[in-house]
Design an enzyme around this catalytic site. Structure first.
Site, PDB file in Angstrom:
ATOM      1  N   THR A 141     -41.660 -25.726  56.620  1.00  0.00           N
ATOM      2  CA  THR A 141     -42.159 -24.612  55.804  1.00  0.00           C
ATOM      3  C   THR A 141     -43.233 -23.885  56.612  1.00  0.00           C
ATOM      4  OG1 THR A 141     -43.853 -25.984  54.799  1.00  0.00           O
ATOM      5  CG2 THR A 141     -41.762 -25.854  53.637  1.00  0.00           C
ATOM      6  N   GLU A 181     -37.264 -24.884  51.069  1.00  0.00           N
ATOM      7  CA  GLU A 181     -36.742 -26.071  50.373  1.00  0.00           C
ATOM      8  C   GLU A 181     -35.439 -25.789  49.631  1.00  0.00           C
ATOM      9  OE1 GLU A 181     -39.808 -24.949  50.434  1.00  0.00           O
ATOM     10  OE2 GLU A 181     -41.323 -26.521  50.221  1.00  0.00           O
ATOM     11  N   LYS A 228     -56.973 -16.869  37.227  1.00  0.00           N
ATOM     12  CA  LYS A 228     -57.241 -17.511  35.936  1.00  0.00           C
ATOM     13  C   LYS A 228     -58.564 -16.968  35.406  1.00  0.00           C
ATOM     14  CE  LYS A 228     -54.599 -21.479  37.404  1.00  0.00           C
ATOM     15  NZ  LYS A 228     -54.569 -21.357  38.882  1.00  0.00           N
ATOM     16  N   TRP A 245     -54.088 -15.733  32.171  1.00  0.00           N
ATOM     17  CA  TRP A 245     -53.585 -15.575  33.528  1.00  0.00           C
ATOM     18  C   TRP A 245     -53.337 -14.098  33.839  1.00  0.00           C
ATOM     19  CZ3 TRP A 245     -49.392 -19.895  34.585  1.00  0.00           C
ATOM     20  CH2 TRP A 245     -50.042 -21.137  34.613  1.00  0.00           C
TER      21      TRP A 245
HETATM   22  P1  ADP Z   1     -43.815 -20.539  52.582  1.00  0.00           P
HETATM   23  O1  ADP Z   1     -43.777 -21.329  51.283  1.00  0.00           O
HETATM   24  O2  ADP Z   1     -44.434 -21.315  53.657  1.00  0.00           O
HETATM   25  O3  ADP Z   1     -44.337 -19.145  52.417  1.00  0.00           O
HETATM   26  P2  ADP Z   1     -41.049 -19.978  52.241  1.00  0.00           P
HETATM   27  O4  ADP Z   1     -40.342 -18.938  52.973  1.00  0.00           O
HETATM   28  O5  ADP Z   1     -40.324 -21.224  51.946  1.00  0.00           O
HETATM   29  O6  ADP Z   1     -42.316 -20.312  53.040  1.00  0.00           O
HETATM   30  O7  ADP Z   1     -41.600 -19.324  50.905  1.00  0.00           O
HETATM   31  C1  ADP Z   1     -41.064 -19.559  49.635  1.00  0.00           C
HETATM   32  C2  ADP Z   1     -41.882 -18.836  48.620  1.00  0.00           C
HETATM   33  O8  ADP Z   1     -41.802 -17.429  48.820  1.00  0.00           O
HETATM   34  C3  ADP Z   1     -41.416 -19.029  47.196  1.00  0.00           C
HETATM   35  O9  ADP Z   1     -41.879 -20.243  46.660  1.00  0.00           O
HETATM   36  C4  ADP Z   1     -42.019 -17.816  46.511  1.00  0.00           C
HETATM   37  O10 ADP Z   1     -43.385 -18.018  46.185  1.00  0.00           O
HETATM   38  C5  ADP Z   1     -41.950 -16.746  47.570  1.00  0.00           C
HETATM   39  N1  ADP Z   1     -40.781 -15.895  47.326  1.00  0.00           N
HETATM   40  C6  ADP Z   1     -39.586 -15.927  47.926  1.00  0.00           C
HETATM   41  N2  ADP Z   1     -38.782 -14.956  47.470  1.00  0.00           N
HETATM   42  C7  ADP Z   1     -39.470 -14.288  46.522  1.00  0.00           C
HETATM   43  C8  ADP Z   1     -39.179 -13.174  45.652  1.00  0.00           C
HETATM   44  N3  ADP Z   1     -38.032 -12.541  45.681  1.00  0.00           N
HETATM   45  N4  ADP Z   1     -40.150 -12.793  44.800  1.00  0.00           N
HETATM   46  C9  ADP Z   1     -41.340 -13.416  44.757  1.00  0.00           C
HETATM   47  N5  ADP Z   1     -41.671 -14.453  45.540  1.00  0.00           N
HETATM   48  C10 ADP Z   1     -40.750 -14.880  46.413  1.00  0.00           C
END
Ligand code: ADP
Length: 551
Positions: free
Chosen positions: A187, A331, A444, A449
């Site tokens: 990640t 993930e 918060k 929220w």
């Molecule tokens: P990292 O968690 O290290 O940034 P990732 O690419 O795995 O790497 O990121 C996943 C996260 O990106 C998701 O858990 C979410 O918070 C955000 N995310 C992905 N796609 C979207 C989307 N279309 N809209 C909002 N958030 C998104």
């Protein structure tokens, strides 16, 4: 009663063999910056993948499930590595070239990579790290770059093309259990240390089929996909595998990821589809406004990785580039949801609203929402909670390291094995996910929220605002309040009072949610995969580095 069906393992090898044979004439086009792009058919790439596997086994001695890392841009050689390494039974580890040096060192050592295949242009990044990478024995260099940077390094250095030359063009691929590791990706560490996700042959195979479904990206061999999302970012969202399954042509930008060359390659190579995070598209949009190009071929754009601002979707619609919004994570392979509006909404006022959601869950991704007290929340489009998912391409643990049990931290996996996404949102009765925020980014304020994403989207719909990020900052009275950090267009005279009034206008944002703390910044800090890096903003605020005005 057992079924009477054949039990054929779902492997990356099958995708390779199929793509090279049945879709042999489909093309991988790699941008070279000047002159003709490099063009390679799936048949040629498939043969070269076979030769690479021979080189790795016969010359470099890669055996079993050893890890072979790539530090590469999106290009044909990287696609060859994508197929050669898992097909021979080894594990592909794609390295994120934008990670800070110490994190790169951490993940190479954690994965115990034995070989690194590197693009020559990235040697300045790799060479200084090598003394800290004791497991790396071989470096294979591909493409232009200064090889002398490796002089004196305690590794064996090979030329990619020399290794492949003269190698046999067939390989007796091993029988692989579909549950074996095929690839791994850490990640990007937006919210902590990088964590290793290990994809199986089966998870990649099933995910590729999902990517290809009409309700997902739905591309065919008549399409060309501009794969901007890096191959080190969740397997380029599964595109290299999905394309080999269906013969979709690939247009690879290599290291030319700036808006101007992207616009140029769209105009000259005429892709029909493209995939990237919103920041890339914001840049392209500004470029196209400054210097219009013929981008009429590009009719489908997949946007994910962070929320697609409505203003971006509208602007792209106006250019004829229809955005399809998707949500996922490292993930989740990454396809978790994709926003294809339901049939009844198409052509109605509801359609745009559906397209702005994160999208609908496919059959293989089960979802549930968990409230603050651990209670299950209904799919009513209103009850907001943390999203949890499970399915055949969703991680059930993180890589623990060699000989170490997989890790299942309680904040990431529920007791009954679901992945806790850390994303907060609602799900409608018809299965559309709307994320309000990341759990860690929600503001918060006095027991209520506030969604940082809603504030950002509203701000970015202001004509004078290029980018805006909102973070929670401590507040004596309310616990937390929003801080708006804004990037203004050059020459704009917008002031905070007018921006605040704009947010309040027409009830865009409820009064109690309006930020009182404001600052102008030059650009929003970005993570290694181009997302807003709110950790940096929070730190800058805490250390008094931002010039904040309180209204
Ligand atoms: P990292 O968690 O290290 O940034 P990732 O690419 O795995 O790497 O990121 C996943 C996260 O990106 C998701 O858990 C979410 O918070 C955000 N995310 C992905 N796609 C979207 C989307 N279309 N809209 C909002 N958030 C998104």
């Amino acid at each position: 009663m057992l079924s009477t069906m054949q039990d054929v393992p779902l492997t990356v090898t099958r995708i390779l063999v199929h793509g090279a044979l049945v879709h042999g004439s489909s093309q991988i086009t790699t941008w070279t910056g000047e002159g003709e792009p490099q063009r390679r058919s799936f048949r040629e790439a498939g043969t070269r993948a076979v030769q690479l596997a021979h080189a790795l086994r016969d010359d470099l001695g890669v055996t079993g499930d050893e890890r072979v890392a790539t530090l590469m841009w999106n290009n044909a050689e990287h696609v060859e590595a994508y197929f050669a390494i898992p097909s021979m039974g080894a594990v592909l580890h794609t390295l994120n070239l934008r990670l800070p040096a110490e994190q790169l060192v951490f993940i190479v050592n954690h994965a115990a990579d034995r070989v690194v295949i590197v693009n020559g242009s990235l040697l300045p990044l790799l060479a200084p790290l090598l003394p800290h990478l004791p497991t790396v024995e071989h470096v294979v260099v591909s493409g232009p770059g200064d090889r002398s940077l490796l002089d004196g390094a305690a590794v064996r250095v090979h030329e990619y093309e020399e290794l492949l030359a003269g190698k046999p063009t067939t390989y007796d691929w091993p029988e692989i259990d579909e549950r074996q590791a095929a690839a791994m990706c850490y990640t990007s560490g937006t919210t902590g240390d990088p964590k290793g996700v290990v994809y199986s042959h089966r998870s990649i195979y099933l995910h590729s089929m999902q990517v290809n479904m009409a309700q997902s990206m739905g591309l065919t061999d008549r399409d060309t996909s501009l794969v901007v999302v890096p191959q080190f970012h969740v397997n380029a969202w599964g595109l290299p595998h999905a394309t080999f399954m269906s013969g979709i042509n690939m247009l690879m930008p290599d290291r030319f990821l700036q808006a101007a060359p992207l616009a140029e390659m769209i105009e000259s190579e005429r892709p029909t589809h493209a995939a990237a995070v919103p920041t890339i598209w914001q840049g392209l949009l500004a470029e196209l406004h400054a210097k219009p190009r013929d981008v009429s071929s590009l009719t489908q754009v997949t946007i994910g990785g962070s929320a697609c601002p409505p203003s971006l979707m509208t602007a792209f619609d106006e250019l004829g580039m229809r955005v399809c919004h998707a949500w996922g994570m490292t993930e989740t392979s990454p396809l978790g949801t994709i926003a294809r509006p339901p049939a009844h909404a198409v052509g109605t006022d509801e359609e745009f609203g559906y397209r702005l959601t994160q999208g609908r869950f496919p059959a293989s991704v089960e979802a549930r929402l968990t409230g603050p007290g651990g209670e299950r929340l209904p799919w009513d489009g209103e009850s907001a909670g943390e999203l949890e998912v499970r399915g055949p391409w969703i991680a059930g643990a993180y890589y623990g390291g060699q000989g170490v049990e997989p890790l299942r931290p309680a904040d990431k996996f529920s007791e009954d094995g679901w992945l806790k996404t850390g994303d907060v949102g609602t799900i409608s009765a018809d299965g559309f996910l709307t994320l309000t925020d990341r759990a860690k980014d929600v503001i918060k304020s006095g027991g209520e929220w506030i969604s940082s994403v809603d504030l950002e989207n509203a701000l970015m719909s202001h004509p004078d605002v290029t980018e805006a990020a909102v973070v929670a900052v401590p507040d004596e009275k309310w616990g937390e309040r929003p801080l708006a950090t804004v990037v203004l267009k050059a020459g704009s005279a917008a002031d905070f009072e007018s921006l605040r009034a704009f947010l309040a206008d027409e009830g865009k944002i409820a009064r109690w949610q309006l930020p009182e703390r404001w600052t102008i910044i030059e650009s929003v800090p970005k993570t290694s995969v181009g997302k807003f890096d709110k950790k940096v903003l929070r730190r800058q605020y805490a250390e008094g580095e931002l010039d904040v005005t309180k209204l």
